[in-house]
Design a protein around this motif. Structure first.
Motif, PDB file in Angstrom:
ATOM      1  N   CYS A   2      -2.717  -4.500  -0.931  1.00  0.00           N
ATOM      2  CA  CYS A   2      -3.687  -4.786  -1.526  1.00  0.00           C
ATOM      3  C   CYS A   2      -3.449  -5.951  -2.421  1.00  0.00           C
ATOM      4  N   SER A  22      -8.495  -6.631  -3.761  1.00  0.00           N
ATOM      5  CA  SER A  22      -9.154  -6.822  -2.505  1.00  0.00           C
ATOM      6  C   SER A  22      -8.122  -5.772  -1.437  1.00  0.00           C
ATOM      7  N   ALA A  56      -8.658  -2.776  -0.409  1.00  0.00           N
ATOM      8  CA  ALA A  56      -8.483  -1.170  -0.474  1.00  0.00           C
ATOM      9  C   ALA A  56      -9.410  -0.670   0.742  1.00  0.00           C
ATOM     10  N   LEU A  74      -8.631   3.102  -5.989  1.00  0.00           N
ATOM     11  CA  LEU A  74      -8.438   1.782  -5.468  1.00  0.00           C
ATOM     12  C   LEU A  74      -9.952   1.113  -5.145  1.00  0.00           C
ATOM     13  N   GLU A  94     -11.061  -2.224  -6.629  1.00  0.00           N
ATOM     14  CA  GLU A  94     -11.930  -3.311  -5.713  1.00  0.00           C
ATOM     15  C   GLU A  94     -13.236  -3.808  -6.332  1.00  0.00           C
ATOM     16  N   LYS A 111       0.759  -1.354  -0.074  1.00  0.00           N
ATOM     17  CA  LYS A 111       0.082  -0.024  -0.058  1.00  0.00           C
ATOM     18  C   LYS A 111       0.876   1.176  -0.164  1.00  0.00           C
ATOM     19  N   GLY A 169      -8.609  -3.429   5.483  1.00  0.00           N
ATOM     20  CA  GLY A 169      -7.525  -3.775   4.806  1.00  0.00           C
ATOM     21  C   GLY A 169      -6.859  -5.205   4.879  1.00  0.00           C
TER      22      GLY A 169
END
Length: 337
Positions: A271, A226, A228, A216, A220, A202, A232
């Motif tokens: 991410c 995934s 974001a 982001l 997603e 990130k 997290g």
């Protein structure tokens, strides 16, 4: 361009596609796949093209007569206005001409890509299996509508990747690509310059002070990444041994090896890339996988990690170092996996 001109243009469309420079292991599969997409002429070796040209021209003449007959039938259906029938026929021929032109442009670009080495592919086989015919049918339907140079480049990379490694791209990925907008492609391309393997740190993709993360969130919601939103995600490593251990992050044939010191642990907010995104990442135009690995390695640098190496896989799955990305002051020799 009237109907007769379009018919004549279509007759001359299929090029004498050259397969020179294609790796031997891929040659047979490439001939079959390209031949299935653009016609039997592509499956004929270049040396034999002249010998069979007369037969091909005769076959083309027959196809031309069929197209003309169909055009005449279309006119007959609209007896009230022959001019409308002519325009309908011309439109249909123009549409098919454009579709065929798109597919053949993609096929030629895919062959050019096959002439270049691809570090993201793991294949030591003497020959690769043929591309699945159902996959080719779905691919052709989507590729026919790719008129822009950008989309043709994407589809050509998909085709060459599938020829290199059949089964690499799922039908779901093909469907997604057919709806992939230019904005999404640009956002995803930018993210992928900061990703390697299954994730992007990130720290590399998050805007300064988290001012705006909508790009982001958008990726997603599209199912590409995934982590974001919400709590997290993190990637964590822990070494409870009294000696250093090696951590491997892989993307195709490229390996990133991190050396973790004894009795240590390290976590990184990331991410994660969805499986479909991992399908797409390897062929995005302009992406350098080695450069991405270097950026990710630098972002992961921490006291718990003493060195990072970029390499590839050798025989038996052994790690073959190519480049020292960074290391602490104490010299470290990259061990084997």
């Amino acid at each position: 361009m009237d109907t007769n001109q379009l018919v004549e243009a279509a007759r001359q469309l299929t090029p004498a596609i050259e397969f020179g420079g294609i790796p031997t292991a891929l040659l047979l599969s490439a001939r079959k796949a390209i031949g299935s997409l653009v016609g039997d002429v592509a499956a004929i070796p270049a040396a034999k093209l002249k010998a069979v040209r007369a037969a091909i021209d005769a076959n083309s003449d027959a196809k031309v007569q069929v197209i003309k007959a169909q055009a005449q039938q279309a006119v007959a259906y609209i007896e009230a206005d022959d001019e409308i029938g002519e325009r309908v026929a011309a439109r249909l021929v123009a549409k098919e001409f454009r579709r065929q032109s798109n597919v053949e442009s993609i096929a030629v670009a895919a062959l050019e890509d096959l002439r270049s080495p691809d570090d993201s592919i793991q294949s030591n086989a003497e020959t690769v299996p043929d591309v699945d015919e159902d996959w080719l049918n779905v691919f052709q339907r989507f590729a026919e509508d790719a008129s822009s140079e950008r989309m043709q480049k994407l589809w050509s990379r998909v085709l060459s990747g599938e020829i290199r490694q059949p089964g690499r791209f799922s039908l779901r990925t093909l469907r997604f690509l057919s709806e992939f907008s230019q904005q999404e492609a640009l956002l995803f391309s930018d993210l992928c310059t900061n990703a390697f393997g299954e994730f992007a740190p990130k720290i590399l993709i998050r805007p300064p002070e988290m001012t705006d993360e909508r790009h982001l969130i958008h990726m997603e919601s599209a199912g590409l990444i995934s982590g974001a939103s919400g709590l997290g995600q993190t990637v964590s490593w822990k070494n409870e041994n009294s000696h250093p251990v090696n951590i491997f992050i892989t993307e195709g044939n490229l390996w990133l090896m991190l050396v973790m010191q004894a009795n240590s642990q390290h976590s990184v907010p990331v991410c994660s890339l969805a499986p479909m995104a991992q399908d797409l990442i390897a062929f995005l135009p302009g992406r350098d996988a080695k450069a991405a690995a270097r950026k990710v390695a630098n972002a992961l640098r921490a006291p718990a990690l003493t060195a990072a190496f970029l390499g590839t896989s050798g025989s038996g799955g052994a790690f073959l170092p190519m480049e020292i990305l960074w290391q602490e002051q104490t010299p470290i020799v990259a061990p084997q996996a």
